[in-house]
Design an enzyme around this catalytic site. Structure first.
Site: not given
Ligand code: MOS
Length: 684
Positions: A569, A645
Site C-alpha cells: 500500500i 475497484e
Molecule cells: Mo474503472 S470502471 O475500470 O474506470
C-alpha cells in the site's frame, strides 16, 4: 525483479493538490477558455427508436447555430458509433443527441435548446432485458478480450452427482455512474488542430479515438485534464460531449464549452448493464465444490457491442474440477452500457458470493470456512500460478477483527440483526506508459506522465513514487499529469493507473538519478510485453452487520469491515479512502442504486440524484478497511496492486448475506429496497 519499499512509499502523504482544490484554484474542463467563448447545449431524442424527420431551429436571443444531422460537419466513420454524433437521422435510444445549440451565453443556449422543435418518425422500441429474449446471442469475446464461454471437466455430470446443490438466479439492475463533475469539454481549434479540455480518465487514451472521428491525425488533437471530478469508468472512454464541442467550435469558429447535465448523463455517458445470472454450485457434503456454473444474460445497444465480463471472477475464485461460464447479450434500443467501477467482477461477484453463502447454509458450514476449503492451488481455469493470493488470510484477519466467531443473530424491538461475509477480488494489471523526468536545478525535479487523478490521489502517489526513485523528498518533485502531450499512457481504469504510470515514473526517475541530471524518458511497453505468466489478482473479504426494520423494511448497514491484500500500500491515507469509498458504493448497490426502466417511454425514468439514490453520510455509519502487507515480486517496481475497484466487489453480497442471516430470507435481486424487504417479510 526485486521489490524494495522505501520510506517515501507507504507514507500517508496528504494530497499534493489539496490546497489548490480547497481554494477553488484547481481548474476543471468547463473552466477554461477566454472572452470569445460560445456555449453549447444538447437536445436529446424524445423517442427511443426511429428517425429524425426535421429539426426546426427557433429564433432566439444570442443564438449562433443549431447543428443537426442535416448541417453538422462530417465525421470520419468507423469509430465508436456513440461518438459519431449528428451524422444520421437515426435514433437508437431515447436521449441520443439529435441537435446541438450554440449561443452567446449558457442561458441563451439552454433557452434556445428548449425552443428547438424536432419531428420524428417513431418506431416501436424494445428495451427490456429478459432471460428468454429471442435475440440473445453469444458475443465473440467479453470486455475487454476474455473468452465468452469456458468449459472445464463435465459440469452437468458433476452437478447431478453432487451431495449438495444450489441453483439460483440473481438479478442486478442497470446502474448509472454519477461522478460529482458531469462530463464536460471546452474545445478550441487553431491552425494545426484542436485542443480539448475534457473531463476524462485518460487524456492520452482519449486522443486516438477522438482524432479518428474528427478525421485528424492524433498529433492534431491535444487533450488536457489536470483535474477530474470523479469518473468510476464513465469518463474512461471519450463521450459525445468531446466530439460535439469540437464540432461546434469548428462550425462556429469560436471556442465552445459544453457540459452534459446530470439528467443527460443518464443517457450519454454510460452505465452498468442490468444482469440476470444463473449460478449452479454442486458440492460434497463437506462443502468442497465439484461443479460451478455461472451463466449470464445482459444487454448492449443497437449501436455497439459492449459485453460485460460478468462471470470472469468465477473462473478464478474457487477450486473445483467441473466448471462452466457463459455470457449472452441482447442488443436493445438503449444507450450503450460501459464501464462502471469493477465492471464484470462487481455484478458477477454479487451472484457468486451470494450463491456461496447459500451453499454454506445448505451444507451447514460456516461461510468463512467453506471458502477456505475451496481455496485453489493455482488459477483453476488458466492453470497458472497466482503471483500472490491471500484470500484466506483476508478472511481470517477480517473475521478476527470483525468478531465473526461471536456474531449473534438477534432481535431487538422491531429490528432484526444479522451478519454476512463475502469475498472480493480484482485483477492486478499494468499497461504501457511513458514518463519523462527532468532536473530543474536547486534540487528540484519535474516529472510528466499523462496520468489522470479522478479524485483517487494518483498525483500524490506518483509524486511519492518519483521521490522514492530519485531519492529525494516528495516536496522536491512537481508532478505534471493529465495532458496527452506527455506521451502514451493508459486510462485511470481497471485499477491499473498507479501500477502503469508508476512503473514509467519509477523507471524515468531511476535513469535520471543514475545519469545525474538532465532529462530521462522511460517507456514500459517492452517490460510489460516480457512479463512472465501469472494470475495476478488482489483479494479481500468483506464483513457486514445489517439491521432490518420489520416495520418499514429498511435495511441499514450497522458495521462493515473490509480486509484486503493488495500488494504494498503506497499511501495509507489515499488507499483507505479508496477502499472505503468503493465499499460505500457497494452499499449503494446493495440498498439504493437502481435505474428504473419505463417500458412505454423506453428509458430509465429516474435521472437525477433525487431519484437515483446513492449513499449519504447518514447511511454510512461504521465502515472501515484494513489491509495485510503483501510481498509480491511479480507485479511492478512498487510491488503494488490496484485498489480502486476491489472495495466494491463482494460488498453487495456481504450486505445481502447479512440480511439473510437476520431475516432468513434470501434476496437475489438488487437493490434491497424497503418495499421488497417488507413484502418478503410479510410473506415469510
Ligand atoms: Mo474503472 S470502471 O475500470 O474506470
Amino acid at each position: 525483479m526485486t521489490v524494495t519499499p522505501a520510506p517515501a512509499l507507504g507514507a500517508p502523504l496528504e494530497r499534493v493538490e489539496s490546497r489548490e482544490k480547497v481554494a477553488g484554484e484547481a481548474r476543471y474542463a468547463y473552466e477554461y477558455g477566454g472572452d470569445d467563448l460560445a456555449y453549447a447545449w444538447i437536445v436529446g431524442a424524445t423517442v427511443a427508436r426511429g428517425s429524425v424527420r426535421a429539426v426546426h431551429a427557433p429564433s432566439s436571443p444570442g443564438l449562433i447555430a443549431v447543428l443537426s444531422h442535416s448541417n453538422a460537419p462530417v465525421l470520419r466513420p468507423g469509430g465508436d458509433p456513440e461518438l459519431l454524433v449528428l451524422q444520421s437521422p437515426a435514433v437508437a435510444y431515447r436521449g441520443q443527441v439529435v441537435a446541438l445549440v450554440v449561443a452567446e451565453s449558457l442561458e441563451e443556449a439552454r433557452e434556445a435548446a428548449r425552443l428547438v422543435r424536432v419531428e420524428y418518425d417513431a418506431e416501436p422500441h424494445d428495451v427490456l432485458l429478459r432471460p428468454d429474449h429471442p435475440k440473445l446471442y453469444k458475443p465473440d469475446k467479453v470486455n475487454p478480450a476474455y473468452p465468452t464461454d469456458t468449459e472445464h471437466g463435465d459440469f452437468d455430470a458433476a452437478f447431478a452427482a453432487a451431495d449438495v446443490r444450489v441453483d439460483a438466479t440473481y438479478e442486478t439492475p442497470a446502474l448509472h455512474n454519477n461522478p460529482i463533475e458531469p462530463h464536460a469539454t471546452t474545445a478550441m481549434w487553431d491552425g494545426g488542430g484542436v485542443t480539448l479540455y475534457d473531463a476524462t480518465q485518460g487524456a492520452a487514451a482519449a486522443r486516438g479515438p477522438l482524432a479518428d472521428v474528427l478525421g485528424l491525425e492524433p498529433e492534431q488533437v491535444r487533450v488536457i485534464a489536470p483535474h477530474v471530478g470523479g469518473g468510476f469508468g464513465s469518463k474512461g472512454t471519450p463521450r459525445p460531449n468531446a466530439v460535439l464541442a469540437a464540432l461546434a467550435a469548428k462550425a462556429t469558429g469560436r471556442p465552445v464549452k459544453l457540459a452534459v447535465t446530470r439528467q443527460q448523463m443518464f443517457k450519454l455517458t454510460g452505465y452498468r448493464t442490468p444482469t440476470i445470472q444463473r449460478l449452479r454450485l454442486g458440492a460434497s457434503a463437506d462443502g468442497r465444490l465439484k461443479a460451478i456454473a455461472h451463466e449470464v444474460a445482459e444487454q448492449s445497444s443497437t449501436l455497439r457491442e459492449f459485453a460485460e465480463q460478468t462471470a470472469v471472477a468465477t473462473r478464478m475464485m474457487y477450486a473445483g474440477a467441473n466448471r462452466r461460464t457463459a455470457h449472452r447479450l441482447v442488443r436493445l434500443d438503449v444507450p450503450t452500457p460501459s464501464w462502471m467501477r469493477a465492471p464484470g467482477e462487481c455484478p458477477g461477484m454479487f451472484a457468486l458470493e451470494s450463491a456461496i453463502d447459500e451453499l454454506a447454509a445448505a451444507c451447514g458450514i460456516d461461510p468463512v470456512e467453506l471458502r477456505i476449503r475451496n481455496e485453489p492451488e493455482r488459477a483453476p481455469e488458466e492453470d497458472v500460478p497466482f503471483s500472490s493470493r491471500h484470500l484466506v488470510a483476508c478472511l481470517r484477519e477480517g473475521a478476527a477483527r470483525f468478531g465473526w466467531a461471536s456474531r449473534a443473530r438477534r432481535r431487538r424491538g422491531p429490528y432484526l440483526y444479522g451478519s454476512g461475509v463475502a469475498a472480493s477480488t480484482y485483477p492486478a494489471m499494468r499497461r504501457p506508459a511513458r514518463a519523462t523526468a527532468r532536473e530543474l536545478g536547486d534540487g528540484r525535479y519535474e516529472v510528466r506522465v499523462a496520468a489522470a487523478d479522478i479524485g483517487t490521489g494518483a498525483r500524490t502517489v506518483l509524486t511519492q513514487i518519483a521521490a522514492d526513485a530519485l531519492g529525494v523528498d516528495a516536496g522536491a518533485v512537481t508532478m505534471q499529469i493529465g495532458d496527452s502531450a506527455f506521451g502514451p499512457a493508459p486510462v485511470a481504469g481497471g485499477s491499473a493507473g498507479t501500477a502503469s504510470w508508476g512503473s514509467a515514473v519509477a523507471g524515468a526517475c531511476r535513469v535520471l538519478r543514475e545519469q545525474r541530471g538532465g532529462e530521462a524518458v522511460h517507456d514500459t511497453a517492452a517490460e510489460i510485453e516480457a512479463e512472465e505468466k501469472y494470475a495476478r489478482h488482489a483479494f479481500g473479504a468483506q464483513f457486514v452487520e445489517a439491521r432490518v426494520d420489520t416495520y418499514t423494511g429498511e435495511v441499514r448497514v450497522e458495521r462493515m469491515l473490509g480486509a484486503f491484500a493488495a500488494g504494498h500500500i503506497l499511501n495509507p491515507r489515499t488507499a483507505h479512502s479508496q477502499f472505503v469509498g468503493a465499499m460505500t458504493m457497494g452499499v449503494g448497490m446493495a440498498l439504493f442504486e437502481e435505474s428504473v426502466l419505463d417500458l412505454e417511454f423506453g428509458d430509465y425514468l429516474n435521472h437525477d440524484l433525487s431519484q437515483y439514490h446513492v449513499p449519504v453520510h447518514a447511511d454510512i455509519r461504521d465502515v472501515d478497511a484494513v489491509w495485510l502487507e503483501e510481498e509480491d515480486p511479480h507485479l511492478n517496481p512498487m510491488g503494488s496492486k490496484g485498489i480502486g475497484e476491489i472495495g466494491i466487489v463482494g460488498a453487495a453480497a456481504a450486505v445481502a448475506n447479512a440480511v439473510h442471516d437476520a431475516t432468513g430470507i434470501r434476496f437475489r435481486s438488487l437493490p434491497l429496497r424497503p418495499d421488497r424487504v417488507l413484502d418478503a417479510l410479510e410473506r415469510a
